[in-house]
Write an enzyme that holds these catalytic residues in place. Structure first.
Site, PDB file in Angstrom:
ATOM      1  N   CYS A 113       3.470 -10.076   1.237  1.00 34.88           N
ATOM      2  CA  CYS A 113       4.130  -9.078   2.072  1.00 34.88           C
ATOM      3  C   CYS A 113       5.206  -9.699   2.963  1.00 34.88           C
ATOM      4  O   CYS A 113       6.015  -8.976   3.550  1.00 34.88           O
ATOM      5  CB  CYS A 113       3.097  -8.352   2.928  1.00 34.88           C
ATOM      6  SG  CYS A 113       1.737  -7.700   1.965  1.00 34.88           S
ATOM      7  N   HIS A 253       5.849  -5.429   9.083  1.00 33.05           N
ATOM      8  CA  HIS A 253       5.271  -5.132   7.771  1.00 33.05           C
ATOM      9  C   HIS A 253       4.217  -4.034   7.950  1.00 33.05           C
ATOM     10  O   HIS A 253       3.469  -4.031   8.930  1.00 33.05           O
ATOM     11  CB  HIS A 253       4.640  -6.390   7.161  1.00 33.05           C
ATOM     12  CG  HIS A 253       3.760  -6.064   6.005  1.00 33.05           C
ATOM     13  ND1 HIS A 253       4.200  -5.294   4.949  1.00 33.05           N
ATOM     14  CD2 HIS A 253       2.459  -6.356   5.751  1.00 33.05           C
ATOM     15  CE1 HIS A 253       3.205  -5.132   4.099  1.00 33.05           C
ATOM     16  NE2 HIS A 253       2.132  -5.756   4.556  1.00 33.05           N
ATOM     17  N   ASN A 283       0.793   0.734   1.846  1.00 34.57           N
ATOM     18  CA  ASN A 283       1.254  -0.649   1.968  1.00 34.57           C
ATOM     19  C   ASN A 283       2.041  -1.002   0.705  1.00 34.57           C
ATOM     20  O   ASN A 283       1.457  -1.183  -0.362  1.00 34.57           O
ATOM     21  CB  ASN A 283       0.034  -1.572   2.132  1.00 34.57           C
ATOM     22  CG  ASN A 283       0.416  -3.032   2.258  1.00 34.57           C
ATOM     23  OD1 ASN A 283       1.591  -3.401   2.113  1.00 34.57           O
ATOM     24  ND2 ASN A 283      -0.562  -3.886   2.526  1.00 34.57           N
TER      25      ASN A 283
HETATM   26  O1  UT7 Z   1      -0.417  -6.502   3.488  1.00 34.78           O
HETATM   27  C1  UT7 Z   1      -1.283  -7.531   3.834  1.00 34.78           C
HETATM   28  C2  UT7 Z   1      -2.555  -7.399   3.110  1.00 34.78           C
HETATM   29  N1  UT7 Z   1      -3.500  -6.441   3.503  1.00 34.78           N
HETATM   30  C3  UT7 Z   1      -3.868  -6.114   4.759  1.00 34.78           C
HETATM   31  O2  UT7 Z   1      -3.247  -6.458   5.713  1.00 34.78           O
HETATM   32  C4  UT7 Z   1      -5.127  -5.328   4.935  1.00 34.78           C
HETATM   33  C5  UT7 Z   1      -5.952  -5.891   6.058  1.00 34.78           C
HETATM   34  N2  UT7 Z   1      -7.216  -5.232   6.228  1.00 34.78           N
HETATM   35  C6  UT7 Z   1      -7.369  -3.943   6.568  1.00 34.78           C
HETATM   36  O3  UT7 Z   1      -6.401  -3.225   6.704  1.00 34.78           O
HETATM   37  C7  UT7 Z   1      -8.762  -3.417   6.834  1.00 34.78           C
HETATM   38  O4  UT7 Z   1      -9.649  -4.500   6.929  1.00 34.78           O
HETATM   39  C8  UT7 Z   1      -9.250  -2.421   5.763  1.00 34.78           C
HETATM   40  C9  UT7 Z   1      -8.470  -1.133   5.842  1.00 34.78           C
HETATM   41  C10 UT7 Z   1      -9.099  -3.023   4.373  1.00 34.78           C
HETATM   42  C11 UT7 Z   1     -10.717  -2.092   5.977  1.00 34.78           C
HETATM   43  O5  UT7 Z   1     -10.911  -1.555   7.275  1.00 34.78           O
HETATM   44  P1  UT7 Z   1     -12.099  -2.081   8.199  1.00 34.78           P
HETATM   45  O6  UT7 Z   1     -12.068  -1.298   9.433  1.00 34.78           O
HETATM   46  O7  UT7 Z   1     -11.942  -3.572   8.296  1.00 34.78           O
HETATM   47  O8  UT7 Z   1     -13.367  -1.646   7.380  1.00 34.78           O
HETATM   48  P2  UT7 Z   1     -14.509  -2.565   6.760  1.00 34.78           P
HETATM   49  O9  UT7 Z   1     -13.981  -3.382   5.627  1.00 34.78           O
HETATM   50  O10 UT7 Z   1     -15.208  -3.273   7.884  1.00 34.78           O
HETATM   51  O11 UT7 Z   1     -15.477  -1.465   6.171  1.00 34.78           O
HETATM   52  C12 UT7 Z   1     -16.169  -0.529   6.999  1.00 34.78           C
HETATM   53  C13 UT7 Z   1     -16.959   0.405   6.123  1.00 34.78           C
HETATM   54  C14 UT7 Z   1     -17.782  -0.324   5.067  1.00 34.78           C
HETATM   55  O12 UT7 Z   1     -19.016   0.363   4.911  1.00 34.78           O
HETATM   56  P3  UT7 Z   1     -20.360  -0.240   5.543  1.00 34.78           P
HETATM   57  O13 UT7 Z   1     -20.514  -1.602   4.929  1.00 34.78           O
HETATM   58  O14 UT7 Z   1     -20.114  -0.301   7.027  1.00 34.78           O
HETATM   59  O15 UT7 Z   1     -21.403   0.730   5.130  1.00 34.78           O
HETATM   60  C15 UT7 Z   1     -16.956  -0.132   3.802  1.00 34.78           C
HETATM   61  O16 UT7 Z   1     -17.751  -0.163   2.640  1.00 34.78           O
HETATM   62  O17 UT7 Z   1     -16.059   1.266   5.414  1.00 34.78           O
HETATM   63  C16 UT7 Z   1     -16.374   1.235   4.029  1.00 34.78           C
HETATM   64  N3  UT7 Z   1     -15.150   1.460   3.269  1.00 34.78           N
HETATM   65  C17 UT7 Z   1     -14.706   2.693   2.960  1.00 34.78           C
HETATM   66  N4  UT7 Z   1     -15.207   3.916   3.201  1.00 34.78           N
HETATM   67  C18 UT7 Z   1     -14.514   4.967   2.746  1.00 34.78           C
HETATM   68  C19 UT7 Z   1     -14.279   0.543   2.795  1.00 34.78           C
HETATM   69  N5  UT7 Z   1     -13.266   1.164   2.155  1.00 34.78           N
HETATM   70  C20 UT7 Z   1     -13.526   2.482   2.232  1.00 34.78           C
HETATM   71  C21 UT7 Z   1     -12.846   3.631   1.772  1.00 34.78           C
HETATM   72  N6  UT7 Z   1     -13.370   4.839   2.057  1.00 34.78           N
HETATM   73  N7  UT7 Z   1     -11.693   3.563   1.082  1.00 34.78           N
END
Ligand code: UT7
Length: 326
Positions: A113, A253, A283
């Site tokens: 990115c 970004h 993204n």
């Molecule tokens: O461009 C550069 C590359 N990418 C990035 O910069 C992305 C960086 N990371 C992020 O933006 C965030 O970490 C995410 C959006 C990917 C995830 O958000 P988060 O607040 O860190 O959520 P998490 O990974 O801690 O997940 C929380 C919960 C989990 O469930 P449990 O384990 O608490 O039961 C996930 O399984 O949310 C669940 N989850 C979802 N639920 C519904 C993960 N993805 C989804 C989804 N829909 N799409």
């Protein structure tokens, strides 16, 4: 200041819109979760055989038209992408093929990115060295073809698109006030496509294991993203002697609204200075900054004389920031 100008900017986005609700039909997710955790409402995806170079060629042609030049008049083509058409040759060479132009050097930069800012740094130094007058810097991605559409942790985040700027010499009071870039390869494994290269060559097993798709440890990436984006931006502001209130338009970004917001807040830039295309496009990785610049320009938000602040973060891990007097 390194005197240069964006002679034109352009963009190319596929027509197909995939809304959060469309994803919720086949995945355990919801519009509410995606909006709240990421700020994304929809993304564009290509159809059929369209590849990254098709979008890149479209964005560069659009930018050339705005600059009032023919693509054949470019002295160089830099494409930033991590969803390249082929392992080799570079996507930039496929772009030349689409545009029917030859002769000028064309190559890719692969900094995830951060690729647009890496490409801009290369182009700025190239122009400053007096070796080129007009260089196309493009960020282009077709993530939809390297995502695991059964993995809700990644597939809801990314979209397809391309943006480009024609970077050229300038006489006036415009150019790059300060810029920096960096990377930390010790964190390479947290955001990658594991298979298809020499580390893990393509095989039936890699296909069965979905190893040709994006793998991301989201929360680790999140933490480093905020730190790196705000750190590089603060460094660029200090180097240029620019305060947060001097910034007219802030284009970070656009991966996640919470990352953008945390970076903005740490740098102290007022919230109304942010220009975002995240909600509509998701993204789009290397394309997010140039697409946002093009749209901000065409909406009349980014004007000549403005101070534009950019910062990015991506796989590698890589990061960078640039302050520009437009
Ligand atoms: O461009 C550069 C590359 N990418 C990035 O910069 C992305 C960086 N990371 C992020 O933006 C965030 O970490 C995410 C959006 C990917 C995830 O958000 P988060 O607040 O860190 O959520 P998490 O990974 O801690 O997940 C929380 C919960 C989990 O469930 P449990 O384990 O608490 O039961 C996930 O399984 O949310 C669940 N989850 C979802 N639920 C519904 C993960 N993805 C989804 C989804 N829909 N799409």
């Amino acid at each position: 200041m390194r005197r240069l100008k964006f002679l034109g900017t352009g963009r190319c986005l596929p027509d197909k819109v995939v809304r959060n609700d469309d994803l919720a039909v086949r995945l355990e997710t919801s519009d509410a979760w995606i909006r709240e955790r990421t700020g994304i409402g929809a993304r564009r995806t290509v159809e059929g055989k369209t590849s990254t170079s098709d979008l890149a060629a479209g964005a560069i042609a659009d930018a050339c038209q705005e600059a009032g030049i023919e693509p054949g008049e470019l002295d160089g083509i830099i494409v930033g992408t991590c969803s390249q058409d082929t392992l080799f040759p570079s996507t930039a060479c496929w772009v030349q093929d689409h545009l029917g132009i030859r002769g000028m050097p064309a190559f890719d930069v692969m900094a995830g990115c951060s690729s647009f800012l890496y490409g801009l740094e290369v182009a700025a130094n190239w122009i400053e060295a007096g070796r080129a007058k007009r260089v196309a810097v493009c960020g282009a991605e077709v993530f939809s073809k390297i995502l695991d559409w059964d993995d809700r942790r990644t597939c809801v985040l990314f979209g397809d698109g391309a943006g480009a700027a024609i970077v050229g010499r300038a006489e006036g009071d415009c150019g790059i006030l300060s810029a920096n870039w960096g990377s930390d390869g010790t964190l390479a494994s947290i955001l990658q496509v594991p298979a298809g290269g020499t580390r893990l060559p393509a095989s039936h097993a890699t296909v069965d294991e979905h190893a040709h798709f994006v793998y991301m440890e989201g929360s680790k990436v999140f933490k480093h993203a905020v730190r790196a984006m705000s750190g590089s931006l603060l460094q660029a502001m200090e180097d240029a002697g620019i305060g947060p209130d001097d910034v007219d338009v802030f284009i970070p970004h656009q991966a996640n609204i919470r990352i953008m917001e945390a970076s903005r807040e740490r740098a102290g830039i007022p919230v109304e200075k942010v220009y975002s295309v995240l909600e509509d496009y998701g993204n789009i990785s290397a394309a997010s900054i140039p697409v946002a610049i093009c749209e901000a320009r065409r909406a009349g938000v980014l004007r000549d004389g403005h101070i534009l602040a950019m910062t990015a973060f991506g796989t590698g891990l890589t990061w960078g920031a640039a302050l520009m007097r437009y």
